[in-house]
Scaffold this active site. Structure first.
Site, PDB file in Angstrom:
ATOM      1  N   TYR A 132       0.854  -1.263   0.015  1.00 14.19           N
ATOM      2  CA  TYR A 132       0.100  -0.212   0.024  1.00 14.19           C
ATOM      3  C   TYR A 132       0.722   1.330  -0.026  1.00 14.19           C
ATOM      4  CZ  TYR A 132      -4.457  -2.301  -0.088  1.00 14.19           C
ATOM      5  OH  TYR A 132      -5.576  -3.185  -0.556  1.00 14.19           O
ATOM      6  N   GLU A 170      -8.858  -7.349   3.678  1.00  6.01           N
ATOM      7  CA  GLU A 170      -8.148  -8.452   2.872  1.00  6.01           C
ATOM      8  C   GLU A 170      -7.613  -9.465   3.997  1.00  6.01           C
ATOM      9  OE1 GLU A 170      -5.641  -5.846   0.589  1.00  6.01           O
ATOM     10  OE2 GLU A 170      -7.438  -5.277  -0.388  1.00  6.01           O
ATOM     11  N   GLN A 230      -8.728 -13.560 -13.625  1.00  2.00           N
ATOM     12  CA  GLN A 230      -9.566 -14.025 -12.705  1.00  2.00           C
ATOM     13  C   GLN A 230     -10.888 -14.858 -13.736  1.00  2.00           C
ATOM     14  OE1 GLN A 230      -8.948 -10.651 -12.094  1.00  2.00           O
ATOM     15  NE2 GLN A 230      -7.411 -11.725 -10.921  1.00  2.00           N
ATOM     16  N   SER A 246     -14.408 -17.427 -13.240  1.00  2.78           N
ATOM     17  CA  SER A 246     -15.468 -17.772 -12.257  1.00  2.78           C
ATOM     18  C   SER A 246     -15.364 -19.295 -11.954  1.00  2.78           C
ATOM     19  CB  SER A 246     -16.551 -17.590 -12.795  1.00  2.78           C
ATOM     20  OG  SER A 246     -16.968 -16.140 -12.667  1.00  2.78           O
ATOM     21  N   GLY A 287     -21.412 -15.005 -19.479  1.00  2.00           N
ATOM     22  CA  GLY A 287     -21.947 -14.858 -17.903  1.00  2.00           C
ATOM     23  C   GLY A 287     -22.741 -16.111 -17.684  1.00  2.00           C
TER      24      GLY A 287
HETATM   25  C1  HEM Z   1      -7.592  -3.733  -8.705  1.00  2.00           C
HETATM   26  C2  HEM Z   1      -8.458  -0.115  -5.940  1.00  2.00           C
HETATM   27  C3  HEM Z   1      -4.088  -0.855  -3.745  1.00  2.00           C
HETATM   28  C4  HEM Z   1      -3.220  -4.113  -7.107  1.00  2.00           C
HETATM   29  C5  HEM Z   1      -8.351  -2.712  -8.203  1.00  2.00           C
HETATM   30  C6  HEM Z   1      -9.679  -2.315  -8.541  1.00  2.00           C
HETATM   31  C7  HEM Z   1      -9.710  -1.367  -7.669  1.00  2.00           C
HETATM   32  C8  HEM Z   1      -8.650  -1.098  -6.606  1.00  2.00           C
HETATM   33  C9  HEM Z   1     -10.913  -0.378  -7.722  1.00  2.00           C
HETATM   34  C10 HEM Z   1     -10.483  -2.813  -9.471  1.00  2.00           C
HETATM   35  C11 HEM Z   1     -11.392  -3.885  -8.716  1.00  2.00           C
HETATM   36  C12 HEM Z   1     -12.058  -4.679  -9.903  1.00  2.00           C
HETATM   37  O1  HEM Z   1     -11.599  -5.323 -10.840  1.00  2.00           O
HETATM   38  O2  HEM Z   1     -13.575  -4.919  -9.643  1.00  2.00           O
HETATM   39  C13 HEM Z   1      -7.472   0.154  -5.155  1.00  2.00           C
HETATM   40  C14 HEM Z   1      -7.364   1.098  -3.955  1.00  2.00           C
HETATM   41  C15 HEM Z   1      -6.169   0.776  -3.542  1.00  2.00           C
HETATM   42  C16 HEM Z   1      -5.407  -0.222  -4.204  1.00  2.00           C
HETATM   43  C17 HEM Z   1      -8.346   2.101  -3.843  1.00  2.00           C
HETATM   44  C18 HEM Z   1      -5.456   1.849  -2.116  1.00  2.00           C
HETATM   45  C19 HEM Z   1      -5.951   2.235  -1.586  1.00  2.00           C
HETATM   46  C20 HEM Z   1      -3.544  -1.731  -4.428  1.00  2.00           C
HETATM   47  C21 HEM Z   1      -2.254  -2.164  -4.213  1.00  2.00           C
HETATM   48  C22 HEM Z   1      -1.983  -3.081  -5.143  1.00  2.00           C
HETATM   49  C23 HEM Z   1      -3.090  -3.152  -5.889  1.00  2.00           C
HETATM   50  C24 HEM Z   1      -1.292  -1.865  -2.915  1.00  2.00           C
HETATM   51  C25 HEM Z   1      -0.728  -3.952  -5.172  1.00  2.00           C
HETATM   52  C26 HEM Z   1       0.468  -3.303  -5.450  1.00  2.00           C
HETATM   53  C27 HEM Z   1      -4.276  -4.493  -7.725  1.00  2.00           C
HETATM   54  C28 HEM Z   1      -4.424  -5.235  -8.807  1.00  2.00           C
HETATM   55  C29 HEM Z   1      -5.696  -5.214  -9.452  1.00  2.00           C
HETATM   56  C30 HEM Z   1      -6.448  -4.214  -8.488  1.00  2.00           C
HETATM   57  C31 HEM Z   1      -3.149  -6.176  -9.423  1.00  2.00           C
HETATM   58  C32 HEM Z   1      -6.276  -6.120 -10.597  1.00  2.00           C
HETATM   59  C33 HEM Z   1      -6.514  -5.020 -11.766  1.00  2.00           C
HETATM   60  C34 HEM Z   1      -5.041  -5.427 -12.626  1.00  2.00           C
HETATM   61  O3  HEM Z   1      -4.991  -6.579 -12.914  1.00  2.00           O
HETATM   62  O4  HEM Z   1      -4.820  -4.553 -13.472  1.00  2.00           O
HETATM   63  N1  HEM Z   1      -7.732  -1.796  -7.081  1.00  2.00           N
HETATM   64  N2  HEM Z   1      -6.323  -0.776  -5.160  1.00  2.00           N
HETATM   65  N3  HEM Z   1      -4.021  -2.275  -5.582  1.00  2.00           N
HETATM   66  N4  HEM Z   1      -5.464  -3.624  -7.701  1.00  2.00           N
HETATM   67 FE1  HEM Z   1      -5.999  -2.220  -6.170  1.00  2.00          FE
END
Ligand code: HEM
Length: 396
Positions: free
Chosen positions: A98, A140, A205, A207, A271
């Site tokens: 984070y 988490e 991901q 399902s 779906g």
């Molecule tokens: C996906 C928010 C921190 C890694 C997401 C999604 C949101 C989000 C809204 C999309 C969810 C969906 O697909 O329905 C946030 C917020 C954070 C945060 C608000 C901090 C307050 C982090 C951190 C990491 C991370 C620290 C790791 C370094 C990812 C990854 C995805 C993801 C890998 C999947 C999307 C992809 O593969 O590109 N996050 N996140 N996030 N987040 Fe975060």
């Protein structure tokens, strides 16, 4: 709760931040991946970066979280947070990352907004970020602790591959080591992580399309996405006997326990895996609830999981399926548009939606018109959930 000092600052600057999210996010990701290229190796999706959906989702969710804090000072947007937390845990995101996201996101905000980011503004948004981060980290932690074993990705062997349609295959997986497997529930998904054609480790991901009685199995149904990184590899390169890395199951949308109310699964295209997973469990439980499965597709030949769904519908005492197939010529289906009221969806029904975003939005509108409560309309967005942070968000 947002502090009294930060509240007016957030109120004043939220419109500016929201208006610049599309400028801030590419700068943020550019900075983060320059400093930490390893985050593109198995954590962040390169395909999502290319199509821009994930940047929109992450940054949009922070603005949405801030909006929520202003409008509902004493509560948290639990469903929004849970959805993100499940996605994160499926990708094995851990608390110690984070500060990384914080550092590069704030550097991007300063770069884009310049002098507008006074120390006071920076401190207020810092507070928002850490309120959200702390809530996610806590959630988490709970999800990891809820697993039979917090093992991250483990190796699974492909036991069987079934060709469902021209572009869809079902993979039946068995553990390839002796790690303890967590049972999957309908509506949940796993991340599959493998190496792409050009050697990059990527995750995606899928399902669960059935939760077999034995937790020692996983069944996922995968549609080939030409622009994706994982599904083309799964379709063309993987064979029975191969071993892939799979995460434990995560995700909301588990079936409600029997409260006597009807269930309706409204899906389109791939779906249907959500219906398949639910019916598979309901059939095993000999569930006697009223169940309606509505599916929209091109023709029977393009419907994945057709046989398992049909068999479950036949086996369940109060279940029926309605097929809406726009190009099918045979009998047993309809070609008009789905009309939930005509199909007997009532205000008491638990509604589950899965399919393209426009389809789900149209179905949600219909369900709301019928009088189904918003909290009884569950949806599953495959891929980054761009519905979630949108204005007038239907999630909460
Ligand atoms: C996906 C928010 C921190 C890694 C997401 C999604 C949101 C989000 C809204 C999309 C969810 C969906 O697909 O329905 C946030 C917020 C954070 C945060 C608000 C901090 C307050 C982090 C951190 C990491 C991370 C620290 C790791 C370094 C990812 C990854 C995805 C993801 C890998 C999947 C999307 C992809 O593969 O590109 N996050 N996140 N996030 N987040 Fe975060």
């Amino acid at each position: 709760m947002l502090s009294a000092t930060s509240r007016p600052v957030i109120e004043a600057t939220l419109p500016v931040i929201a208006a610049h999210i599309e400028d801030i996010t590419p700068v943020f990701y550019g900075k983060m991946f320059a400093a930490r290229p390893d985050l593109l190796e198995g954590t962040f999706s390169r395909a999502n970066q290319k199509n821009g959906t994930q940047p929109q989702a992450l940054a949009g969710s922070i603005a949405r979280f801030a909006t929520w804090l202003l409008e509902n000072p004493d509560t948290m947007p639990e469903e929004l947070l849970a959805r993100i937390a499940h996605k994160h845990t499926s990708l094995n995101v851990r608390a110690d990352e984070y500060p990384t996201v914080h550092e590069h996101l704030f550097a991007a905000i300063v770069e884009v907004l310049g002098d507008a980011v006074t120390p006071e503004v920076a401190a207020a948004w810092d507070e928002v970020y850490w309120l959200m981060a702390d809530a996610l980290i806590k959630m988490e932690k709970g999800l990891y602790e809820g697993l039979s074993a917090d093992v991250g990705y483990t190796p699974w062997r492909i036991a069987e591959i079934t060709e469902e349609t021209e572009s869809v295959k079902t993979f039946r997986l068995e553990p390839a080591d002796d790690s303890v497997a967590t049972p999957g529930r309908p509506g949940q998904y796993v991340s599959v992580r493998l190496t792409t054609e050009d050697g990059l480790l990527q995750a995606r991901q899928f399902s669960l399309s059935c939760s077999p009685e034995s937790t020692e199995k996983r069944v996922i149904t995968v549609k080939r996405d030409q622009d994706g990184e994982i599904s083309p590899v799964m379709h063309s390169r993987l064979a029975v006997g191969d071993v892939i890395e799979v995460s434990p199951p995560f995700g909301l949308n588990a079936l409600p326990s029997d409260d006597g109310r009807p269930l309706a699964f409204i899906t389109a295209g791939i779906g249907i895996t959500v219906t398949s997973a639910a019916l598979c469990s309901l059939k095993r439980a000999e569930d006697s609830r009223s169940i309606l499965a509505v599916h929209a597709d091109k023709s029977f030949s393009t419907v994945a999981r057709l046989e398992p769904v049909k068999q479950a519908i036949e086996a369940l005492p109060n279940a029926r399926a309605e097929w809406f197939l726009r190009e099918e010529t045979g009998a047993d289906h309809r070609t008009d548009k789905v009309n939930l009221a005509e199909l007997g969806v009532t205000p008491e029904t638990h509604v589950f939606l899965c399919g393209p975003m426009a389809f789900m939005q149209a179905m949600r509108e219909q369900a709301l018109e019928i009088g189904v409560a918003p909290q009884d309309i569950h949806y599953d967005a495959f891929g980054p959930d761009i519905w979630m942070p949108a204005p007038g968000n239907p999630v909460q």
